[in-house]
Design a protein around this motif. Structure first.
Motif, PDB file in Angstrom:
ATOM      1  N   ARG A   9       0.832  -1.207   0.000  1.00 45.79           N
ATOM      2  CA  ARG A   9       0.000   0.000   0.000  1.00 45.79           C
ATOM      3  C   ARG A   9       0.867   1.258   0.000  1.00 45.79           C
ATOM      4  O   ARG A   9       0.585   2.224  -0.706  1.00 45.79           O
ATOM      5  CB  ARG A   9      -0.918   0.003   1.221  1.00 45.79           C
ATOM      6  CG  ARG A   9      -2.075  -0.982   1.151  1.00 45.79           C
ATOM      7  CD  ARG A   9      -2.781  -1.074   2.494  1.00 45.79           C
ATOM      8  NE  ARG A   9      -3.274   0.221   2.950  1.00 45.79           N
ATOM      9  CZ  ARG A   9      -3.411   0.543   4.236  1.00 45.79           C
ATOM     10  NH1 ARG A   9      -3.055  -0.313   5.193  1.00 45.79           N
ATOM     11  NH2 ARG A   9      -3.891   1.730   4.575  1.00 45.79           N
ATOM     12  N   TYR A  10       1.922   1.231   0.833  1.00 39.75           N
ATOM     13  CA  TYR A  10       2.838   2.374   0.916  1.00 39.75           C
ATOM     14  C   TYR A  10       3.491   2.627  -0.438  1.00 39.75           C
ATOM     15  O   TYR A  10       3.542   3.765  -0.922  1.00 39.75           O
ATOM     16  CB  TYR A  10       3.880   2.060   1.990  1.00 39.75           C
ATOM     17  CG  TYR A  10       4.862   3.165   2.309  1.00 39.75           C
ATOM     18  CD1 TYR A  10       4.584   4.503   2.103  1.00 39.75           C
ATOM     19  CD2 TYR A  10       6.100   2.833   2.872  1.00 39.75           C
ATOM     20  CE1 TYR A  10       5.493   5.492   2.426  1.00 39.75           C
ATOM     21  CE2 TYR A  10       7.021   3.819   3.201  1.00 39.75           C
ATOM     22  CZ  TYR A  10       6.710   5.143   2.969  1.00 39.75           C
ATOM     23  OH  TYR A  10       7.623   6.114   3.281  1.00 39.75           O
ATOM     24  N   HIS A  33      -0.742   9.780   3.790  1.00 36.34           N
ATOM     25  CA  HIS A  33      -0.625  10.360   2.456  1.00 36.34           C
ATOM     26  C   HIS A  33      -2.005  10.402   1.824  1.00 36.34           C
ATOM     27  O   HIS A  33      -2.688   9.380   1.728  1.00 36.34           O
ATOM     28  CB  HIS A  33       0.332   9.508   1.597  1.00 36.34           C
ATOM     29  CG  HIS A  33       0.550  10.063   0.217  1.00 36.34           C
ATOM     30  ND1 HIS A  33       1.128  11.286  -0.006  1.00 36.34           N
ATOM     31  CD2 HIS A  33       0.263   9.545  -1.013  1.00 36.34           C
ATOM     32  CE1 HIS A  33       1.208  11.506  -1.303  1.00 36.34           C
ATOM     33  NE2 HIS A  33       0.680  10.465  -1.938  1.00 36.34           N
ATOM     34  N   GLU A  44      -4.751   8.780   3.698  1.00 40.91           N
ATOM     35  CA  GLU A  44      -4.612   7.366   4.051  1.00 40.91           C
ATOM     36  C   GLU A  44      -3.492   7.201   5.066  1.00 40.91           C
ATOM     37  O   GLU A  44      -2.392   7.744   4.894  1.00 40.91           O
ATOM     38  CB  GLU A  44      -4.319   6.526   2.807  1.00 40.91           C
ATOM     39  CG  GLU A  44      -4.196   5.043   3.116  1.00 40.91           C
ATOM     40  CD  GLU A  44      -3.899   4.200   1.884  1.00 40.91           C
ATOM     41  OE1 GLU A  44      -4.090   2.973   1.963  1.00 40.91           O
ATOM     42  OE2 GLU A  44      -3.470   4.768   0.867  1.00 40.91           O
ATOM     43  N   SER A  50       0.974   3.819  -3.204  1.00 39.50           N
ATOM     44  CA  SER A  50       0.479   5.179  -3.018  1.00 39.50           C
ATOM     45  C   SER A  50       1.321   6.215  -3.751  1.00 39.50           C
ATOM     46  O   SER A  50       0.879   7.348  -3.977  1.00 39.50           O
ATOM     47  CB  SER A  50       0.445   5.521  -1.524  1.00 39.50           C
ATOM     48  OG  SER A  50       1.768   5.721  -1.019  1.00 39.50           O
TER      49      SER A  50
END
Length: 308
Positions: free
Chosen positions: A58-59, A235, A238, A62
């Motif tokens: 996810r990081y 970010h 999120e 993004s």
């Protein structure tokens, strides 16, 4: 970009480290290490490992990771080339989208094994090298798995951008380092270059919270040990929670020693935060001057080389 206040502290002093490793110490600790490995592997469940992988994905997906670290650290690359310019085969463990793969493709003739647990990162890497001469020398390998090169030996291994600290459990990290050392010793004795976050400079508030939780007997998995933390990145609204293990030079030397590495040498990876050093040429030049006179215990990160 605003920096997390809990990451900004300056520590006490430390000296540059050169730690030869003795075989008698290795033999004495081997049985205990095997018991610790089994215990830690049980503690860090497959579900927790999968959760760490999903958070990292996810990081990365993004785009925030790319914004923070758009390129490699030039001084770290210089250290890598100093010990491995003539390498025939390289493992980049936790390669991401190729911040070190790409410059190594340009500066060496080595075959490069690019290992990561994030499919998004590996797909990005494949796009980056699609039109590069020599792209057939890069093989991407998706984890998690215990065979990082599909059995091929290497003579240089990298674990950069604090990747080692994202593995929960000291025994799991040592087991990972041992597997890498096995690859480095199949055809001689290769070299390892590894960078880790410095506990004296990073995430002060999160460290205090984790120590309090340990003292109360209520740590949040997978952060179970001294030096572990859980931190978050926000970010575009999120919030992504991530695991990290923070190091002192002595802690890193101990893990490398217990994995069988020798002739460990340490230096400050950077003095300013690496996110700034990798984004600003001016800050990188200033940091290069400071780094040359900064002991590893004062660095924002700790960079080590070791022989297998």
């Amino acid at each position: 970009m605003k920096r997390n206040a809990s990451e900004s502290g300056m520590p006490g002093t430390a000296e540059e480290t050169s730690l030869p490793y003795g075989s008698q110490a290795e033999q004495a600790m081997e049985k205990t290490d095997e018991m610790n490995d089994a215990a830690a592997i049980q503690n860090a469940s497959d579900g927790e490992i999968a959760a760490i992988a999903r958070a990292y994905e996810r990081y990365f997906a993004s785009g925030f990771y790319d914004q923070r670290y758009p390129r490699h650290n030039a001084q770290s690359l210089a250290t890598i080339l100093q010990v491995g310019r003539e390498a025939r085969a390289i493992l980049d463990f936790g390669c991401g989208d190729g911040r070190y793969v790409l410059p190594l493709l340009h500066t060496t003739g080595a075959r490069i094994f690019a290992y990561d647990i994030c499919p998004v990162a590996l797909k990005s890497l494949e796009r980056r090298i699609a039109n590069e001469p020599g792209r057939d020398r890069v093989q991407t390998i998706l984890g998690p798995r215990e065979d990082y090169t599909e059995g091929a030996p290497v003579d240089l291994a990298l674990i950069m951008f604090g990747v080692l600290g994202h593995i929960p459990g000291r025994a799991n990290r040592v087991a990972t380092l041992r597997r890498i050392r096995d690859l480095l010793t199949q055809q001689g004795s290769g070299n390892l270059v590894v960078s880790v976050p410095n506990a004296a400079r990073r995430f002060r508030l999160e460290q205090q919270e984790h120590k309090a939780a340990l003292a109360a007997g209520t740590p949040r998995p997978p952060a179970r040990e001294d030096g572990d933390i859980l931190y978050s990145r926000a970010h575009d609204g999120e919030r992504i929670e991530l695991f990290y293990h923070l190091y002192s030079p002595a802690m890193l030397a101990g893990e490398l020693r217990d994995a069988g590495f020798r002739n460990v040498r340490m230096q400050a990876e950077s003095v300013w935060p690496e996110s700034g050093v990798t984004r600003s040429a001016t800050l990188a030049a200033f940091d290069r001057l400071l780094r040359s006179v900064t002991p590893p215990g004062l660095g924002y990160g700790i960079l080590a080389t070791a022989e297998a």
